[in-house]
Design a protein around this motif. Structure first.
Motif: not given
Lengths: 466, 248
Positions: A377-383, B50-55, B92-99
């Motif tokens: 969540a913090l990484r996402q916020k940082a981006m 790779p994209a997800f883990n980088s935010g 992680q997909y469920p987190q990604l599309f939670y909304d």
């Protein structure tokens, strides 16, 4: 301040630190495992503790007011501090009112967080740490590097040298003798102190009780000898009832040091009564310092942390770089959530990035706090909110756009494979060619395959079809 | 699942496609040997991790949606030869599309069909012994997302234990992360390298000939480190071991 990567690199090159960290974390880890296995229904206890804590956090405002009311009924003075400065100013104000000269302290992370010692010293008061580890930290003008074991980065030889230099005693590396030296010095400090400062492990709403756990007995001295006692606590430290305390004490000691119970568990209900020992006045300072902001967002779960330090001991990152590399009070996985959470992400975005998301922290957390989720969540916020290196942003955007277009993806991948194969020699790339420089810094890169799996598969399909 | 599925979809992952196609072929060969028809959706690319883990959630969502659409057009269990990519899709997909309830419906339809390779063999096909033989001293590295994400712990172990001639040795800090962590490996190369070298030192200490895992990400990183050190330890995906044994 230096960059996280620089501090980490420095720690990695410090062979002495590496030995100290490896020794200590290995021991703490196995002690924890052993201690928890002695607990029946440990998984249910963890679930219950988690639910209890999340539940009280979800209604923290009302519970704080109730807690304040009980404290007052017990004769305790209650103060609210929105920020570090407010808490520090309040301590100084109380010290002045009582014409205090010497303050003794037991171990407390929250006072580290608000840099209490520096501000009290500036105001002209003498302040002495009385937890053995913290005492050595103070003598060495150092900072704690672990929530539970402040001098995890020091060996006993280091401690012997600090005492020799600062206290003028002959060098020794015998733990018992070192402890005796500290004991002799500290005994005098306790007897001369006119104010004691502690943190709080838990605050019980039902009874207005402050609970403090220690192993060295210094906590009892600090809370009973001086005439004034100040408790500094974060607003997240509440538990509903004394019965709940049972659950949390079981988990805290086992997770932190592998003990079934800490040597001292102190329950404080207020100043001394007729015919009793203890302080004439007890003050509780309830500190926010960013916590209510955390409570409102995705990092709320981090407020359930009971500061056992178990996540530090199992974290392969912490084990490699130690606590100081994190650059602030709270190190390790939970620190990588709390520090950006409390201090803001702008200066601390390197911390949540420095994780493999291996999940070892979540696994050992007695309250099952989902640290990896919050790091993401913090990484996402940082981006979303901070300026990022242009190359990374461009690279990620391009990668994602291309990965969503299979034909283009295959073309770009083919180009990448061709390029890496050209750079490679005998199947390996070791050069520091720009885009892979950070990979080849520490390891070689196998060159990609000439034929992809998809190509192999399709070729086979043709052959089968004859 | 009570009946043995006749047909599966193979989500080969980007790493296997580009770097380790042989591992993909091993998976396919084993499944076919067990009488299962394997299909490979041709347009699959990457799960988006790779994209997800980088935010980069927005970008990760684009890639994930593409992957979901491709997989939704197919039928049968989806086999993922990676704990990490499997965990990405399943957890992680469920987190990604939670909304996003529309996409979430797609996620649910796909994740309930997803299995990591060894999980599929043991839990679905009920196979723990492929009657294979291989003489080697091997160490098994339980990758983090497989172990702590998907909670796949015993499936690969039991498959390896039943390989005749394979001496599976335990080693120090076996369940500790190897230091790969995707983008972490290039964002924090020094820490990543230190974790990797610890892992390699523990493998060397027990005299392993090879390190076996269910994730080519970890193995690519370890293989690069082993090669840099001039070590003789080989890396193998579980599927390669099981197939090598079958062939002999």
């Amino acid at each position: 301040m230096t960059l996280f990567t620089e501090r980490a690199a420095q720690a990695l090159n410090d062979g002495h630190l590496q030995v100290a960290l490896n020794r200590a974390t290995t021991q703490l880890k196995s002690r924890r495992t052993e201690a928890l296995s002695s607990l029946e229904d440990v998984e249910q206890i963890r679930d219950l503790a988690r639910n209890t804590k999340l539940n009280i956090l979800s209604n923290l405002g009302d519970n704080l007011l109730k807690f304040e009311e009980r404290l007052k009924e017990n004769g305790v003075h209650v103060h609210w501090a929105a920020k570090s400065e407010d808490a520090n100013a309040k301590v100084v104000e109380i010290a002045k009112q009582h014409h205090v000269k010497k303050i003794v302290k037991s171990k407390s992370m929250v006072t580290e967080e608000i840099r209490l010692n520096a501000s009290v010293l500036r105001a002209g008061f003498d302040i002495v740490e009385t937890d053995l580890g913290e005492y050595i930290v103070q003598l060495a003008e150092d900072h704690p590097s672990h929530i539970i074991v402040p001098i995890i980065h020091k060996t006993r030889e280091d401690v012997g040298r600090v005492m020799q230099e600062r206290l003028g005693v002959p060098f020794s590396d015998d733990p018992e003798e070192l402890a005796w030296t500290a004991r002799r010095k500290l005994r005098r400090e306790f007897l001369n102190a006119d104010m004691g400062i502690t943190g709080a492990n838990f605050g019980v709403v039902e009874t207005g009780t402050i609970c403090l756990v220690t192993n060295e007995g210094n906590g009892r001295m600090v809370t009973s000898l001086p005439k004034v006692h100040i408790v500094l606590m974060g607003i997240e430290k509440l538990l509903p009832t004394l019965a709940d305390l049972d659950l949390f004490l079981k988990l805290l000691a086992r997770s932190a040091t592998g003990q079934k119970l800490t040597v001292y568990t102190t329950l404080i209900h207020g100043p001394r009564r007729e015919g009793e020992d203890g302080p004439q006045e007890v003050h509780v300072i309830l500190l926010d310092n960013g916590r209510s902001r955390l409570l409102a967002g995705e990092l709320a779960e981090s407020l359930a942390c009971i500061r056992c330090g178990a996540c530090l001991n199992v974290c392969p990152i912490y084990k490699n770089i130690g606590g100081h590399a994190y650059g602030d009070t709270y190190a390790g996985p939970i620190g990588s959530v709390i520090t950006p959470g409390l201090r803001g992400l702008t200066d601390w975005s390197e911390l949540p990035a420095a994780s493999t998301l291996c999940g070892a922290c979540r696994e050992v957390c007695p309250l099952r706090i989902d640290i990896p989720r919050m790091l993401l969540a913090l990484r996402q916020k940082a981006m979303e909110e901070l300026r990022q290196p242009a190359g990374l942003t461009l690279g990620m955007k391009a990668f994602s756009a291309i990965a969503a277009l299979p034909r283009l993806y295959r073309l770009v991948a083919a180009m990448g494979r061709w390029l890496l194969r050209r750079l490679g020699k005998n199947g390996w790339v070791s050069s520091s060619f720009l885009p892979i420089r950070n990979w080849t810094k520490v390891r070689d890169l196998k060159t990609p395959a000439k034929t992809t799996f998809q190509q192999l598969w399709q070729a086979r399909g043709r052959n089968d079809g004859g | 699942m009570s009946e043995k599925p006749e047909k599966v979809q193979f989500f080969h992952t980007c790493l296997i496609n580009e770097f380790y196609p042989g591992v993909g072929m091993s998976v396919v060969n084993i499944l076919e040997r067990l009488g299962i028809t394997v299909e490979v959706p041709p347009d699959q690319t990457c799960c988006g991790q790779p994209a997800f883990n980088s935010g980069f959630s927005k970008e990760a969502r684009e890639v994930a949606l593409k992957t979901l659409d491709i997989l939704l057009e197919t039928e049968g269990p989806i086999i993922v030869p990676s704990g990490s990519c499997g965990d990405m899709i399943i957890h992680q997909y469920p987190q990604l599309f939670y909304d996003d309830s529309k996409s979430l419906a797609k996620v649910n339809a796909v994740t309930e069909r997803c299995y990591e390779f060894t999980q599929f063999l043991v839990d679905v096909l009920d196979i723990t012994d492929l009657r294979v033989r291989l003489n080697a001293r091997a160490a098994y590295h339980p990758s983090c997302h497989l172990l702590r994400g998907l909670k796949v712990e015993n499936q690969p172990k039991v498959l390896l234990e039943n390989v005749t001639g394979l001496d599976v040795v335990e080693f120090q800090d076996q369940e500790e992360c190897c230091g790969f962590g995707g983008m972490f490996s290039v964002k924090n190369p020094e820490i990543s390298g230190s974790m990797m070298n610890n892992k390699i030192a523990h493998l060397e200490a027990v005299g392993a000939d090879m390190v076996i895992s269910c994730d080519m990400g970890c193995l690519m990183h370890l293989e690069g480190g082993l090669h840099r050190r001039g070590s003789r330890i080989q890396v193998r995906h579980v599927a390669q071991i099981l197939e090598e044994g079958l062939a002999s």
